[in-house]
Design a protein around this motif. Sequence first.
Motif, PDB file in Angstrom:
ATOM      1  N   ALA A 166       0.710  -1.054  -0.021  1.00  0.00           N
ATOM      2  CA  ALA A 166      -0.138   0.090   0.001  1.00  0.00           C
ATOM      3  C   ALA A 166       0.994   1.242  -0.040  1.00  0.00           C
ATOM      4  O   ALA A 166       1.946   1.217   0.732  1.00  0.00           O
ATOM      5  CB  ALA A 166      -0.814   0.047   0.990  1.00  0.00           C
ATOM      6  N   VAL A 167       0.483   2.466  -0.711  1.00  0.00           N
ATOM      7  CA  VAL A 167       0.923   3.507  -0.814  1.00  0.00           C
ATOM      8  C   VAL A 167      -0.064   4.438  -0.011  1.00  0.00           C
ATOM      9  O   VAL A 167      -1.318   4.725  -0.509  1.00  0.00           O
ATOM     10  CB  VAL A 167       1.205   4.180  -1.990  1.00  0.00           C
ATOM     11  N   ILE A 168       0.122   5.007   1.130  1.00  0.00           N
ATOM     12  CA  ILE A 168      -0.545   5.961   1.878  1.00  0.00           C
ATOM     13  C   ILE A 168      -0.296   7.375   1.846  1.00  0.00           C
ATOM     14  O   ILE A 168       0.836   7.601   2.243  1.00  0.00           O
ATOM     15  CB  ILE A 168      -0.995   5.266   3.308  1.00  0.00           C
ATOM     16  N   VAL A 169      -1.508   8.088   1.414  1.00  0.00           N
ATOM     17  CA  VAL A 169      -1.209   9.584   1.652  1.00  0.00           C
ATOM     18  C   VAL A 169      -1.856   9.871   2.781  1.00  0.00           C
ATOM     19  O   VAL A 169      -3.114   9.914   2.487  1.00  0.00           O
ATOM     20  CB  VAL A 169      -1.523  10.314   0.304  1.00  0.00           C
ATOM     21  N   ALA A 170      -1.538  10.478   3.848  1.00  0.00           N
ATOM     22  CA  ALA A 170      -2.241  10.863   4.813  1.00  0.00           C
ATOM     23  C   ALA A 170      -2.458  12.331   5.160  1.00  0.00           C
ATOM     24  O   ALA A 170      -1.321  13.023   5.434  1.00  0.00           O
ATOM     25  CB  ALA A 170      -1.581  10.429   6.264  1.00  0.00           C
ATOM     26  N   ASP A 171      -3.307  12.726   4.429  1.00  0.00           N
ATOM     27  CA  ASP A 171      -3.660  14.259   4.326  1.00  0.00           C
ATOM     28  C   ASP A 171      -4.444  14.831   5.509  1.00  0.00           C
ATOM     29  O   ASP A 171      -5.793  14.692   5.382  1.00  0.00           O
ATOM     30  CB  ASP A 171      -4.205  14.525   3.052  1.00  0.00           C
ATOM     31  N   GLY A 172      -3.690  15.601   6.572  1.00  0.00           N
ATOM     32  CA  GLY A 172      -4.440  15.942   7.666  1.00  0.00           C
ATOM     33  C   GLY A 172      -3.514  17.027   8.177  1.00  0.00           C
ATOM     34  O   GLY A 172      -2.471  17.238   7.854  1.00  0.00           O
ATOM     35  N   MET A 173      -3.743  17.601   9.767  1.00  0.00           N
ATOM     36  CA  MET A 173      -3.006  18.620  10.274  1.00  0.00           C
ATOM     37  C   MET A 173      -1.674  17.885  10.368  1.00  0.00           C
ATOM     38  O   MET A 173      -0.750  18.478  10.100  1.00  0.00           O
ATOM     39  CB  MET A 173      -3.796  19.104  11.536  1.00  0.00           C
ATOM     40  N   ASN A 174      -1.632  16.725  11.215  1.00  0.00           N
ATOM     41  CA  ASN A 174      -0.494  16.177  11.446  1.00  0.00           C
ATOM     42  C   ASN A 174       0.574  17.405  11.968  1.00  0.00           C
ATOM     43  O   ASN A 174       1.771  17.031  11.638  1.00  0.00           O
ATOM     44  CB  ASN A 174       0.214  15.320  10.218  1.00  0.00           C
ATOM     45  N   TYR A 175       0.085  17.984  12.959  1.00  0.00           N
ATOM     46  CA  TYR A 175       1.061  19.080  13.525  1.00  0.00           C
ATOM     47  C   TYR A 175       1.658  18.628  14.739  1.00  0.00           C
ATOM     48  O   TYR A 175       2.499  19.680  15.018  1.00  0.00           O
ATOM     49  CB  TYR A 175      -0.158  20.346  13.398  1.00  0.00           C
ATOM     50  N   ILE A 176       1.380  17.669  15.406  1.00  0.00           N
ATOM     51  CA  ILE A 176       2.095  17.323  16.508  1.00  0.00           C
ATOM     52  C   ILE A 176       3.036  16.479  16.348  1.00  0.00           C
ATOM     53  O   ILE A 176       2.753  15.366  15.617  1.00  0.00           O
ATOM     54  CB  ILE A 176       0.835  16.682  17.638  1.00  0.00           C
ATOM     55  N   LYS A 177       4.248  16.667  16.774  1.00  0.00           N
ATOM     56  CA  LYS A 177       5.271  15.693  16.610  1.00  0.00           C
ATOM     57  C   LYS A 177       5.122  14.327  17.003  1.00  0.00           C
ATOM     58  O   LYS A 177       5.819  13.243  16.335  1.00  0.00           O
ATOM     59  CB  LYS A 177       6.719  16.391  16.704  1.00  0.00           C
ATOM     60  N   GLY A 178       4.614  14.384  18.219  1.00  0.00           N
ATOM     61  CA  GLY A 178       4.242  13.015  18.951  1.00  0.00           C
ATOM     62  C   GLY A 178       3.373  12.059  18.062  1.00  0.00           C
ATOM     63  O   GLY A 178       3.567  10.989  18.027  1.00  0.00           O
ATOM     64  N   PHE A 179       2.331  12.735  17.420  1.00  0.00           N
ATOM     65  CA  PHE A 179       1.609  11.990  16.358  1.00  0.00           C
ATOM     66  C   PHE A 179       2.330  11.367  15.230  1.00  0.00           C
ATOM     67  O   PHE A 179       2.333  10.188  15.006  1.00  0.00           O
ATOM     68  CB  PHE A 179       0.541  12.632  16.052  1.00  0.00           C
ATOM     69  N   ARG A 180       3.377  12.402  14.598  1.00  0.00           N
ATOM     70  CA  ARG A 180       4.052  11.864  13.573  1.00  0.00           C
ATOM     71  C   ARG A 180       4.952  10.788  13.929  1.00  0.00           C
ATOM     72  O   ARG A 180       5.245  10.047  13.411  1.00  0.00           O
ATOM     73  CB  ARG A 180       4.802  13.009  13.069  1.00  0.00           C
ATOM     74  N   TYR A 181       5.735  10.957  15.094  1.00  0.00           N
ATOM     75  CA  TYR A 181       6.472   9.743  15.572  1.00  0.00           C
ATOM     76  C   TYR A 181       5.539   8.601  15.874  1.00  0.00           C
ATOM     77  O   TYR A 181       6.273   7.396  15.529  1.00  0.00           O
ATOM     78  CB  TYR A 181       7.033  10.226  17.045  1.00  0.00           C
ATOM     79  N   GLN A 182       4.327   8.474  16.336  1.00  0.00           N
ATOM     80  CA  GLN A 182       3.748   7.333  16.365  1.00  0.00           C
ATOM     81  C   GLN A 182       3.606   6.782  14.997  1.00  0.00           C
ATOM     82  O   GLN A 182       3.545   5.313  14.927  1.00  0.00           O
ATOM     83  CB  GLN A 182       2.395   7.739  17.127  1.00  0.00           C
ATOM     84  N   LEU A 183       3.040   7.396  13.870  1.00  0.00           N
ATOM     85  CA  LEU A 183       2.817   6.852  12.824  1.00  0.00           C
ATOM     86  C   LEU A 183       4.292   6.284  12.136  1.00  0.00           C
ATOM     87  O   LEU A 183       4.275   5.239  11.288  1.00  0.00           O
ATOM     88  CB  LEU A 183       2.217   7.936  11.829  1.00  0.00           C
ATOM     89  N   TYR A 184       5.377   7.010  12.460  1.00  0.00           N
ATOM     90  CA  TYR A 184       6.648   6.680  11.986  1.00  0.00           C
ATOM     91  C   TYR A 184       6.963   5.255  12.674  1.00  0.00           C
ATOM     92  O   TYR A 184       7.488   4.515  11.934  1.00  0.00           O
ATOM     93  CB  TYR A 184       7.641   7.583  12.523  1.00  0.00           C
ATOM     94  N   CYS A 185       6.590   4.992  13.785  1.00  0.00           N
ATOM     95  CA  CYS A 185       6.721   3.604  14.699  1.00  0.00           C
ATOM     96  C   CYS A 185       5.867   2.471  13.812  1.00  0.00           C
ATOM     97  O   CYS A 185       6.192   1.504  13.638  1.00  0.00           O
ATOM     98  CB  CYS A 185       6.508   3.924  15.963  1.00  0.00           C
ATOM     99  N   GLU A 186       4.535   2.872  13.624  1.00  0.00           N
ATOM    100  CA  GLU A 186       3.745   2.139  12.839  1.00  0.00           C
ATOM    101  C   GLU A 186       4.342   1.639  11.786  1.00  0.00           C
ATOM    102  O   GLU A 186       4.411   0.577  11.188  1.00  0.00           O
ATOM    103  CB  GLU A 186       2.290   2.686  12.476  1.00  0.00           C
TER     104      GLU A 186
END
Length: 293
Positions: free
Chosen positions: A82-102
Amino acid sequence: MPLILISGYPSSGKTYRSQQILDFFTRKISESEEPEVKRLKVHHFDDQGLGLSRDVYATARAEKDARATLSSAIKRVLSRDAVIVADGMNYIKGFRYQLYCEAKAVQTPNCVVHVGTPPDKCRVLNEVALKTATGGYEPEIFDNLVFRYEEPNGMSRWDSPLFTVPYDDAEPPYEAIWEAMIGSEGKAKVVRPNTATVLKPASDQNYLYELDKTTSEIVAAISAWQQDHAGEGGDEISVPGAETKILLPLAPPSLPQLQRLRRQFTTLNRQHSVSKGRLRELFIDYLNDAFQS
């Protein structure tokens, strides 16, 4: 396969840039002769598609639920095909880190595309959107989101590789993003997971206790050091039992900031059954990344 996070101020043009990237990846996949690339499926997630209104950012609880909705949608399809384009605010670095881990956990690359529209321009675009059928953010919500925005930093591993798209650029750097996510030879990239991001059932009954105890001890050590040194920053702190030193920023973190980082780390690693002996080093690495971003 790749997870592409779109990040930017409200009304910065994230959806427009997302569609450009979606169209490019869809075309490249259809034109490829490589079986590993041809089998890729493109997915797009945004607030509107997930049934989320812009009003969710008015309260902390609603916003937290909205982030959980986006995270769940991504995890359902996150895979090597899958290629996923997640279009959202994604403005919290902790949330970006969470998705990085996933992404790391399923051995797939990820990147962040920062839509670099200046706040003043975003404000104008938002005012126009409020008067049209497309809608916009209420002024109070807009100002709050701009104030709280944590800009991506390419020096942080969860924001790397980072591609910034200035407002005046006609197109994102398509080929650079494709190269980072797929590769110039058209072979689907595979990321090797590290110990910190491989999700396993917690086999050690004392794991959660050690996670809480270790992180609390390190936060206490930083606070004690700052009290002894009158809140000085820009220095190194040695922690018993750890080889890595804590690198304090010039502006020393407050206790609430340290506690927030501790909560983020424990939440992200609550289901990660890593060696208890590694927890100390992992948390110090996490703090150092946060201090430098």
